[in-house]
Design a protein around this motif. Structure first.
Motif, PDB file in Angstrom:
ATOM      1  N   TYR A 246     -25.406 -65.399 -47.845  1.00 20.93           N
ATOM      2  CA  TYR A 246     -24.773 -64.433 -46.935  1.00 20.93           C
ATOM      3  C   TYR A 246     -24.408 -65.088 -45.612  1.00 20.93           C
ATOM      4  CZ  TYR A 246     -24.367 -60.216 -43.975  1.00 20.93           C
ATOM      5  OH  TYR A 246     -23.938 -59.246 -43.097  1.00 20.93           O
ATOM      6  N   THR A 247     -25.225 -66.022 -45.147  1.00 23.19           N
ATOM      7  CA  THR A 247     -25.000 -66.637 -43.838  1.00 23.19           C
ATOM      8  C   THR A 247     -23.689 -67.423 -43.766  1.00 23.19           C
ATOM      9  OG1 THR A 247     -27.383 -66.713 -43.413  1.00 23.19           O
ATOM     10  CG2 THR A 247     -25.995 -68.177 -42.100  1.00 23.19           C
ATOM     11  N   PRO A 248     -23.405 -68.364 -44.694  1.00 25.82           N
ATOM     12  CA  PRO A 248     -22.123 -69.076 -44.598  1.00 25.82           C
ATOM     13  C   PRO A 248     -20.920 -68.228 -44.993  1.00 25.82           C
ATOM     14  CG  PRO A 248     -23.310 -69.815 -46.527  1.00 25.82           C
ATOM     15  CD  PRO A 248     -24.252 -68.936 -45.764  1.00 25.82           C
ATOM     16  N   ILE A 249     -21.127 -67.183 -45.801  1.00 23.60           N
ATOM     17  CA  ILE A 249     -20.008 -66.336 -46.216  1.00 23.60           C
ATOM     18  C   ILE A 249     -19.675 -65.301 -45.143  1.00 23.60           C
ATOM     19  CG2 ILE A 249     -19.212 -64.694 -47.982  1.00 23.60           C
ATOM     20  CD1 ILE A 249     -21.031 -66.083 -49.987  1.00 23.60           C
ATOM     21  N   LEU A 250     -20.649 -64.960 -44.300  1.00 21.31           N
ATOM     22  CA  LEU A 250     -20.490 -63.880 -43.323  1.00 21.31           C
ATOM     23  C   LEU A 250     -19.281 -64.039 -42.395  1.00 21.31           C
ATOM     24  CD1 LEU A 250     -21.442 -61.301 -41.946  1.00 21.31           C
ATOM     25  CD2 LEU A 250     -23.092 -62.671 -40.642  1.00 21.31           C
ATOM     26  N   PRO A 251     -19.016 -65.225 -41.791  1.00 20.95           N
ATOM     27  CA  PRO A 251     -17.859 -65.316 -40.894  1.00 20.95           C
ATOM     28  C   PRO A 251     -16.546 -64.925 -41.572  1.00 20.95           C
ATOM     29  CG  PRO A 251     -19.265 -67.230 -40.615  1.00 20.95           C
ATOM     30  CD  PRO A 251     -19.784 -66.487 -41.807  1.00 20.95           C
ATOM     31  N   GLY A 252     -16.361 -65.330 -42.825  1.00 22.25           N
ATOM     32  CA  GLY A 252     -15.160 -64.956 -43.560  1.00 22.25           C
ATOM     33  C   GLY A 252     -15.084 -63.460 -43.811  1.00 22.25           C
ATOM     34  N   MET A 253     -16.227 -62.840 -44.101  1.00 22.70           N
ATOM     35  CA  MET A 253     -16.260 -61.396 -44.297  1.00 22.70           C
ATOM     36  C   MET A 253     -15.941 -60.666 -43.002  1.00 22.70           C
ATOM     37  SD  MET A 253     -19.633 -60.926 -46.732  1.00 22.70           S
ATOM     38  CE  MET A 253     -19.445 -59.137 -46.788  1.00 22.70           C
ATOM     39  N   MET A 254     -16.496 -61.144 -41.885  1.00 25.12           N
ATOM     40  CA  MET A 254     -16.248 -60.491 -40.599  1.00 25.12           C
ATOM     41  C   MET A 254     -14.762 -60.571 -40.228  1.00 25.12           C
ATOM     42  SD  MET A 254     -19.653 -61.643 -38.431  1.00 25.12           S
ATOM     43  CE  MET A 254     -19.273 -60.608 -36.996  1.00 25.12           C
ATOM     44  N   ALA A 255     -14.150 -61.714 -40.503  1.00 23.92           N
ATOM     45  CA  ALA A 255     -12.731 -61.878 -40.187  1.00 23.92           C
ATOM     46  C   ALA A 255     -11.841 -61.093 -41.156  1.00 23.92           C
ATOM     47  CB  ALA A 255     -12.356 -63.359 -40.218  1.00 23.92           C
ATOM     48  N   GLY A 256     -12.168 -61.146 -42.440  1.00 22.86           N
ATOM     49  CA  GLY A 256     -11.330 -60.507 -43.444  1.00 22.86           C
ATOM     50  C   GLY A 256     -11.437 -59.003 -43.483  1.00 22.86           C
ATOM     51  N   LEU A 257     -12.616 -58.473 -43.125  1.00 19.17           N
ATOM     52  CA  LEU A 257     -12.845 -57.024 -43.202  1.00 19.17           C
ATOM     53  C   LEU A 257     -12.999 -56.378 -41.830  1.00 19.17           C
ATOM     54  CD1 LEU A 257     -15.422 -57.036 -46.152  1.00 19.17           C
ATOM     55  CD2 LEU A 257     -12.991 -56.448 -46.263  1.00 19.17           C
ATOM     56  N   ASP A 258     -12.862 -57.177 -40.774  1.00 18.17           N
ATOM     57  CA  ASP A 258     -13.008 -56.685 -39.403  1.00 18.17           C
ATOM     58  C   ASP A 258     -14.390 -56.061 -39.183  1.00 18.17           C
ATOM     59  OD1 ASP A 258     -12.105 -56.391 -36.804  1.00 18.17           O
ATOM     60  OD2 ASP A 258     -11.333 -54.362 -37.150  1.00 18.17           O
ATOM     61  N   LEU A 259     -15.425 -56.741 -39.693  1.00 16.64           N
ATOM     62  CA  LEU A 259     -16.794 -56.281 -39.484  1.00 16.64           C
ATOM     63  C   LEU A 259     -17.265 -56.691 -38.093  1.00 16.64           C
ATOM     64  CD1 LEU A 259     -18.473 -57.304 -42.875  1.00 16.64           C
ATOM     65  CD2 LEU A 259     -17.691 -55.025 -42.208  1.00 16.64           C
ATOM     66  N   SER A 260     -18.003 -55.821 -37.422  1.00 12.03           N
ATOM     67  CA  SER A 260     -18.579 -56.133 -36.114  1.00 12.03           C
ATOM     68  C   SER A 260     -19.934 -56.814 -36.309  1.00 12.03           C
ATOM     69  CB  SER A 260     -18.767 -54.850 -35.310  1.00 12.03           C
ATOM     70  OG  SER A 260     -19.786 -54.039 -35.896  1.00 12.03           O
ATOM     71  N   PRO A 261     -20.489 -57.440 -35.253  1.00 12.75           N
ATOM     72  CA  PRO A 261     -21.847 -57.989 -35.371  1.00 12.75           C
ATOM     73  C   PRO A 261     -22.878 -56.937 -35.779  1.00 12.75           C
ATOM     74  CG  PRO A 261     -20.769 -58.875 -33.419  1.00 12.75           C
ATOM     75  CD  PRO A 261     -19.852 -57.816 -33.973  1.00 12.75           C
TER      76      PRO A 261
ATOM     77  N   ALA B  31     -21.383 -58.717 -57.552  1.00 12.42           N
ATOM     78  CA  ALA B  31     -20.985 -57.400 -57.056  1.00 12.42           C
ATOM     79  C   ALA B  31     -20.524 -57.444 -55.603  1.00 12.42           C
ATOM     80  CB  ALA B  31     -22.149 -56.420 -57.206  1.00 12.42           C
ATOM     81  N   MET B  32     -21.078 -58.354 -54.801  1.00 14.50           N
ATOM     82  CA  MET B  32     -20.684 -58.451 -53.397  1.00 14.50           C
ATOM     83  C   MET B  32     -19.201 -58.795 -53.255  1.00 14.50           C
ATOM     84  SD  MET B  32     -22.969 -57.691 -51.091  1.00 14.50           S
ATOM     85  CE  MET B  32     -22.457 -58.560 -49.600  1.00 14.50           C
ATOM     86  N   GLY B  33     -18.652 -59.543 -54.200  1.00 11.36           N
ATOM     87  CA  GLY B  33     -17.250 -59.919 -54.131  1.00 11.36           C
ATOM     88  C   GLY B  33     -16.302 -58.851 -54.624  1.00 11.36           C
ATOM     89  N   LEU B  34     -16.845 -57.731 -55.112  1.00  9.41           N
ATOM     90  CA  LEU B  34     -16.014 -56.679 -55.684  1.00  9.41           C
ATOM     91  C   LEU B  34     -15.832 -55.485 -54.753  1.00  9.41           C
ATOM     92  CD1 LEU B  34     -17.479 -56.675 -59.325  1.00  9.41           C
ATOM     93  CD2 LEU B  34     -15.363 -57.759 -58.532  1.00  9.41           C
ATOM     94  N   SER B  35     -16.455 -55.509 -53.592  1.00 12.59           N
ATOM     95  CA  SER B  35     -16.435 -54.346 -52.707  1.00 12.59           C
ATOM     96  C   SER B  35     -15.837 -54.693 -51.354  1.00 12.59           C
ATOM     97  CB  SER B  35     -17.851 -53.795 -52.535  1.00 12.59           C
ATOM     98  OG  SER B  35     -17.853 -52.707 -51.626  1.00 12.59           O
ATOM     99  N   SER B  36     -15.479 -53.637 -50.603  1.00 14.74           N
ATOM    100  CA  SER B  36     -15.042 -53.792 -49.215  1.00 14.74           C
ATOM    101  C   SER B  36     -15.717 -52.756 -48.326  1.00 14.74           C
ATOM    102  CB  SER B  36     -13.515 -53.639 -49.107  1.00 14.74           C
ATOM    103  OG  SER B  36     -12.850 -54.615 -49.865  1.00 14.74           O
ATOM    104  N   SER B  37     -16.696 -52.050 -48.865  1.00  9.83           N
ATOM    105  CA  SER B  37     -17.340 -50.942 -48.169  1.00  9.83           C
ATOM    106  C   SER B  37     -18.657 -51.382 -47.543  1.00  9.83           C
ATOM    107  CB  SER B  37     -17.597 -49.794 -49.148  1.00  9.83           C
ATOM    108  OG  SER B  37     -18.534 -48.872 -48.639  1.00  9.83           O
TER     109      SER B  37
END
Length: 377
Positions: free
Chosen positions: A8-23, A70-76
Motif C-alpha cells: 500500500y505504501t509505494p502504491i499510495l502516491p499513484g492512488m492519491m494522484a489518480g483518484l484525488d484522495l486526500s491525506p 480486489a484493490m485494483g478493481l475499485s475506486s471507492s
C-alpha cells in the motif's frame, strides 16, 4: 505478508494522484487495514483454531492474494476500506498461526537462524514490492491507472508465494501439538509493560511506514527517490534481524529492543529534518533496520514471559500493536491535511517512541529478571 501489508505504501502516491484522495482519505484506508489486524489478533487468541493453524494460515495467505487483486478493481473509498480491513484480518491470522508453527519448529530444532529468516521475509516482500511498482511505472507509457496494475501484479506475486509456502510449511506433529489448549494468560508486570510499549511502538512506526513514499514524492523530481527509499526500507528490514542478533550477546534481547526504539526515533526525525533527497533515504533505511527487529524481539520477549500461554501472549501483544497502528494513520492524515506536511505527525511519532524507550529502560531490570526466572523453571 510484505505485499499484503506494505505494498500500500509505494502504491499510495499513484492512488492519491489518480483518484484525488486526500491525506485523510489515505489515513482512513490505512487504519481500516489495522482495525482488521487488531480484530484478527483478538480472534486468534482464543482456542477455536487449535489443531487447524496450518490450514487457517494458508487460507489467510490465499485471501491476501485475492484482496490485493480486489484493490485494483475499485475506486471507492468505502470499498477500499472494507478490502483493507479484510486484508488486515488475514495478515493477523497469518502472522500468529504461521509464526507459531515456524518459530515453534525452529525452537525445538535449536535453529537460531529461523526467526531471522522468517521475519526477514517481510522485508524481502517490501523490497520486491518497491521494485515492482518502479518497474511498472517505467513500462507504463500511457500513465493511466498505473496503480491498478501495481495491485494486480502484487496479487500475482502473493499467489506465487502462497504456492511455495504450501509446499514448505511443516505438517504432522506441529499441527498435533497445536491441539494442546493453552493455560489462561497470567498478566505479570513485565508482560503488561511489554504489551504497552509494543502498542506504543505500533503508533510510532506506522506513520512513516504508511506515508514514507508519499513524503518522498512531495519533494522529489521523479519516482527514483521514492523507489529507492522504500527499496532501502525493505532491504534493511530483511537484514535487520540477522544484524541485530550479533548485538544480543552484548546487550540481551531486551537491550536490543530498547536500542532499536531509540534508533527508529532518530530515523523518524531524520525523515523530516534532513534535506531532500537524503531525508527519505536515511529515514527509510533506519525504519527498515528497526521495525522488523523490534517486532521480532518484542514478540520473542512476550512469549518468554508467558511460556504456558505463548499464543495468547502473541495475540494480546499483536492486538496492542494494532491499536497503535489504527490511531497513527488517522492522526497523521488529519494533521498533514491541516498543516500541509507530515512533519508534525512524524515528530509526534518520534516522541512516542522515545517515551516507549524510556518506559522500557525503567522496567528493563524487572523484565530481564522475569525472563531469567521463566527459563530456569
Amino acid at each position: 505478508m510484505g505485499f499484503g501489508r506494505f505494498s500500500y505504501t509505494p502504491i499510495l502516491p499513484g492512488m492519491m494522484a489518480g483518484l484525488d484522495l486526500s491525506p485523510s482519505d489515505a489515513g482512513v484506508i490505512a487504519s481500516a487495514n489495522f482495525i482488521g489486524y487488531l480484530a484478527g489478533a483478538v480472534l486468534a487468541g482464543y482456542g477455536w483454531a487449535a489443531g487447524h493453524e496450518r490450514r487457517l494460515g494458508l487460507l489467510a495467505l490465499a485471501a491476501t492474494a485475492v484482496l490485493l487483486l480486489a484493490m485494483g478493481l475499485s475506486s471507492s473509498l468505502m470499498v477500499f476500506s472494507v478490502i483493507r480491513f479484510l486484508a488486515g484480518l488475514a495478515s493477523a491470522f497469518a502472522m500468529i498461526f504461521l509464526s507459531g508453527i515456524v518459530l515453534g519448529r525452529g525452537l525445538r530444532a535449536g535453529a537460531v537462524h529461523v526467526q531471522s529468516i522468517h521475519f526477514g521475509g517481510v522485508g524481502i516482500g517490501i523490497a520486491v514490492s518497491s521494485l515492482m511498482v518502479w518497474l511498472l511505472a517505467q513500462a507504463n507509457t500511457s500513465g493511466l491507472s498505473s496503480w491498478r496494475a501495481d495491485w494486480f501484479a502484487g496479487a500475482l506475486m502473493a499467489a506465487a508465494g502462497l504456492c511455495v509456502v504450501a509446499l514448505l510449511l511443516p505438517k504432522g506433529d506441529v499441527a498435533q501439538q497445536g491441539r494442546t489448549v493453552e493455560k489462561p494468560l497470567l498478566w505479570t508486570r513485565p508482560l503488561v509493560v511489554m504489551t504497552l510499549t509494543y502498542g506504543m511502538f505500533g503508533f510510532g512506526y506506522v506513520i512513516t511506514a504508511t506515508f514514507l513514499v508519499t513524503m518522498a514524492r512531495q519533494g522529489a523530481a521523479d519516482q527514483t527517490i521514492e523507489f529507492l527509499a522504500w527499496l532501502l526500507t525493505g532491504l534493511s528490514a530483511a537484514l535487520s534481524v540477522v544484524l541485530w542478533r550479533l548485538a544480543v550477546p552484548r546487550f540481551g534481547a531486551v537491550g536490543v529492543y530498547l536500542i532499536g526504539l531509540l534508533v527508529e526515533a532518530a530515523g523518524l526525525v531524520a525523515t523530516v529534518c534532513l534535506p531532500l533527497p537524503v531525508a527519505p533515504l536515511i529515514g527509510g533505511m533506519l525504519l527498515g533496520l528497526t521495525f522488523i527487529m523490534i517486532t521480532a524481539y518484542g514478540l520473542q520477549i512476550g512469549r518468554g514471559l508467558a511460556p504456558d500461554s505463548p499464543r495468547k501472549a502473541l495475540a494480546f501483544m499483536t492486538a496492542a500493536f494494532g491499536v497503535g497502528q489504527i490511531i497513527g494513520p488517522l492522526v497523521a492524515g488529519a494533521l498533514a491535511e491541516r498543516t500541509g506536511s507530515f512533519t508534525i505527525p512524524t515528530l509526534m511519532a518520534a516522541l512516542v517512541l522515545l517515551l516507549c524507550a524510556l518506559i522500557t529502560g525503567l522496567e528493563m531490570k524487572r523484565i530481564v529478571t522475569a525472563l531469567d526466572g521463566q527459563r530456569s523453571r
